[in-house]
Design a protein around this motif. Structure first.
Motif, PDB file in Angstrom:
ATOM      1  N   GLU A 137      22.195  31.059  41.459  1.00 24.77           N
ATOM      2  CA  GLU A 137      23.524  31.117  40.851  1.00 24.77           C
ATOM      3  C   GLU A 137      23.500  30.548  39.435  1.00 24.77           C
ATOM      4  O   GLU A 137      24.148  31.074  38.521  1.00 24.77           O
ATOM      5  CB  GLU A 137      24.518  30.350  41.714  1.00 24.77           C
ATOM      6  CG  GLU A 137      25.920  30.220  41.118  1.00 24.77           C
ATOM      7  CD  GLU A 137      26.586  31.561  40.816  1.00 24.77           C
ATOM      8  OE1 GLU A 137      27.470  31.592  39.939  1.00 24.77           O
ATOM      9  OE2 GLU A 137      26.224  32.569  41.458  1.00 24.77           O
ATOM     10  N   ARG A 140      22.215  33.121  37.069  1.00 27.21           N
ATOM     11  CA  ARG A 140      23.232  34.128  36.740  1.00 27.21           C
ATOM     12  C   ARG A 140      24.226  33.584  35.713  1.00 27.21           C
ATOM     13  O   ARG A 140      24.616  34.275  34.779  1.00 27.21           O
ATOM     14  CB  ARG A 140      23.966  34.573  38.008  1.00 27.21           C
ATOM     15  CG  ARG A 140      23.234  35.644  38.799  1.00 27.21           C
ATOM     16  CD  ARG A 140      24.147  36.289  39.833  1.00 27.21           C
ATOM     17  NE  ARG A 140      24.525  35.319  40.857  1.00 27.21           N
ATOM     18  CZ  ARG A 140      23.805  35.085  41.951  1.00 27.21           C
ATOM     19  NH1 ARG A 140      22.671  35.731  42.140  1.00 27.21           N
ATOM     20  NH2 ARG A 140      24.202  34.221  42.840  1.00 27.21           N
ATOM     21  N   GLN A 141      24.647  32.321  35.900  1.00 31.30           N
ATOM     22  CA  GLN A 141      25.597  31.745  34.951  1.00 31.30           C
ATOM     23  C   GLN A 141      24.995  31.603  33.559  1.00 31.30           C
ATOM     24  O   GLN A 141      25.687  31.767  32.550  1.00 31.30           O
ATOM     25  CB  GLN A 141      26.084  30.388  35.465  1.00 31.30           C
ATOM     26  CG  GLN A 141      26.971  30.479  36.701  1.00 31.30           C
ATOM     27  CD  GLN A 141      27.622  29.160  37.052  1.00 31.30           C
ATOM     28  OE1 GLN A 141      27.897  28.340  36.188  1.00 31.30           O
ATOM     29  NE2 GLN A 141      27.887  28.948  38.334  1.00 31.30           N
ATOM     30  N   THR A 143      22.720  33.647  32.232  1.00 36.60           N
ATOM     31  CA  THR A 143      22.665  34.985  31.631  1.00 36.60           C
ATOM     32  C   THR A 143      24.054  35.451  31.200  1.00 36.60           C
ATOM     33  O   THR A 143      24.175  36.272  30.295  1.00 36.60           O
ATOM     34  CB  THR A 143      22.054  35.998  32.605  1.00 36.60           C
ATOM     35  OG1 THR A 143      22.823  36.032  33.820  1.00 36.60           O
ATOM     36  CG2 THR A 143      20.616  35.627  32.947  1.00 36.60           C
ATOM     37  N   ARG A 144      25.099  34.914  31.827  1.00 37.74           N
ATOM     38  CA  ARG A 144      26.475  35.269  31.449  1.00 37.74           C
ATOM     39  C   ARG A 144      27.022  34.332  30.373  1.00 37.74           C
ATOM     40  O   ARG A 144      28.210  34.400  30.033  1.00 37.74           O
ATOM     41  CB  ARG A 144      27.386  35.184  32.683  1.00 37.74           C
ATOM     42  CG  ARG A 144      27.044  36.168  33.793  1.00 37.74           C
ATOM     43  CD  ARG A 144      27.860  35.825  35.024  1.00 37.74           C
ATOM     44  NE  ARG A 144      27.494  36.623  36.173  1.00 37.74           N
ATOM     45  CZ  ARG A 144      27.762  36.294  37.440  1.00 37.74           C
ATOM     46  NH1 ARG A 144      28.398  35.150  37.693  1.00 37.74           N
ATOM     47  NH2 ARG A 144      27.395  37.077  38.428  1.00 37.74           N
ATOM     48  N   SER A 145      26.184  33.420  29.866  1.00 38.02           N
ATOM     49  CA  SER A 145      26.591  32.431  28.852  1.00 38.02           C
ATOM     50  C   SER A 145      27.701  31.522  29.346  1.00 38.02           C
ATOM     51  O   SER A 145      28.524  31.035  28.569  1.00 38.02           O
ATOM     52  CB  SER A 145      27.032  33.136  27.562  1.00 38.02           C
ATOM     53  OG  SER A 145      25.959  33.858  26.995  1.00 38.02           O
ATOM     54  N   GLN A 146      27.715  31.251  30.665  1.00 40.38           N
ATOM     55  CA  GLN A 146      28.686  30.316  31.228  1.00 40.38           C
ATOM     56  C   GLN A 146      28.174  28.879  31.210  1.00 40.38           C
ATOM     57  O   GLN A 146      28.931  27.953  31.475  1.00 40.38           O
ATOM     58  CB  GLN A 146      29.017  30.727  32.673  1.00 40.38           C
ATOM     59  CG  GLN A 146      29.723  32.071  32.760  1.00 40.38           C
ATOM     60  CD  GLN A 146      29.909  32.540  34.190  1.00 40.38           C
ATOM     61  OE1 GLN A 146      29.067  32.282  35.063  1.00 40.38           O
ATOM     62  NE2 GLN A 146      31.000  33.242  34.456  1.00 40.38           N
ATOM     63  N   GLY A 268      21.292  28.042  26.975  1.00 42.98           N
ATOM     64  CA  GLY A 268      22.072  29.269  26.907  1.00 42.98           C
ATOM     65  C   GLY A 268      21.883  30.000  25.580  1.00 42.98           C
ATOM     66  O   GLY A 268      21.559  29.382  24.550  1.00 42.98           O
TER      67      GLY A 268
END
Length: 303
Positions: A137, A140-141, A143-146, A268
């Motif tokens: 998880e 994934r965060q 790669t989403r720049s979260q 990030g």
């Protein structure tokens, strides 16, 4: 007055001592502190003279803290934390911005005890938000720049790049009493999907043709550990997390070998310019404390 000054502790020498003790090497400390090895050695020697005791044991493989050194390591950390926080508040030279840091839950407790409080004390104006999740998880965060920064294990979704921090030691853990591995199908306590240790357990058992079934599944490492301690199941956890109510299992119980994982630090791709210095400062602190040591050395567990 001169006698008092002669007995004063030099803060920069304390910083050099901390880094040397944590990295286990004067050379590595010199590189980290941007000084020569002889300069680091002299700083630590002066500390030993002021305190009247040996702080580091020198050996062919590096340095290790003495009992006095371990005590100084803990007390000086708090002293430097207070000093850096006070300096930042009064001079206004502290960093700002916001940093969202992702951590695997298995290692969050140790990092929250030591590394992150140090960062907050040094940079009180930075808005730090730490979140925990499985490594899948967290990947994934990122790669989403979260997330601005994350410590991620290299399974089950390895990310390109990143900086190696430490290698984990996953082991089979079972209850102190009981022979769960002698059952026709091995009962497992597992994390949800995207957990590296879940993947290790399932892959290893299926590759060896060992029947298994899940009896307990949770997002909480503490709940998984309680299931093991209660005798409900076996699981895969980091060896450092074994408790007195558990025992390590392996080939003698018919279980397959488990490969290590690697914890890596990832930054990030999209970070606000105002926050970039703070992100870089936290990344540097994590590398300093965790490189080849992991959180267990960074924050010694109480007994």
């Amino acid at each position: 007055m001169s006698e008092v000054m002669a007995s004063a502790l030099d803060l920069e020498s304390l910083r050099s001592f901390q880094v040397a003790a944590q990295l286990g090497s004067l050379g590595a400390a010199a590189q980290q502190r941007h000084r020569t090895t002889s300069a680091i050695s002299m700083q630590i020697k002066r500390l030993e003279e002021v305190l009247g005791t040996r702080l580091l044991e020198r050996g062919p493989r590096g340095v290790t803290p003495t009992a006095a050194g371990e005590a100084l390591l803990q007390e000086s950390r708090e002293l430097l934390r207070l000093h850096d926080g006070m300096l930042s508040r009064f001079t206004g030279r502290g960093l700002g911005g916001k940093v969202r840091l992702g951590l695997p839950e298995d290692y969050a407790r140790e990092l929250l005890v030591d590394v992150l409080p140090d960062f907050i004390a040094r940079h009180p104006d930075v808005l730090l938000e730490a979140v925990t999740a499985t490594s899948g998880e967290l990947a994934r965060q990122l790669t989403r720049s979260q997330l601005a920064l994350a410590v991620v294990l290299d399974r089950p979704h390895p990310l390109p790049g990143g900086v190696s921090l430490w290698r984990t030691t996953p082991v089979w853990a079972g209850p102190r009493v009981g022979r769960l591995t002698e059952r026709a199908s091995i009962p497992l306590a597992l994390h949800e999907v995207d957990c590296p240790y879940r993947e290790l357990a399932v892959e290893a058992l299926e590759a060896s043709g060992t029947p298994w079934h899940a009896v307990f599944t949770s997002t909480s490492i503490h709940a998984v550990e309680k299931a093991v301690e209660a005798g409900l199941a076996i699981s895969v956890i980091d060896r450092e997390r074994l408790t007195s109510a558990m025992r390590e299992l392996g080939r003698d119980e018919g279980l397959p070998l488990l490969p290590p994982c690697e914890a890596r630090l990832h930054v990030g791709k999209r970070i606000e310019e105002a926050s970039r210095p703070a992100v870089e400062a936290l990344a540097a602190l994590l590398r300093e404390r965790l490189h080849e040591r992991g959180p267990w050395r960074a924050a010694p567990r109480s007994t």
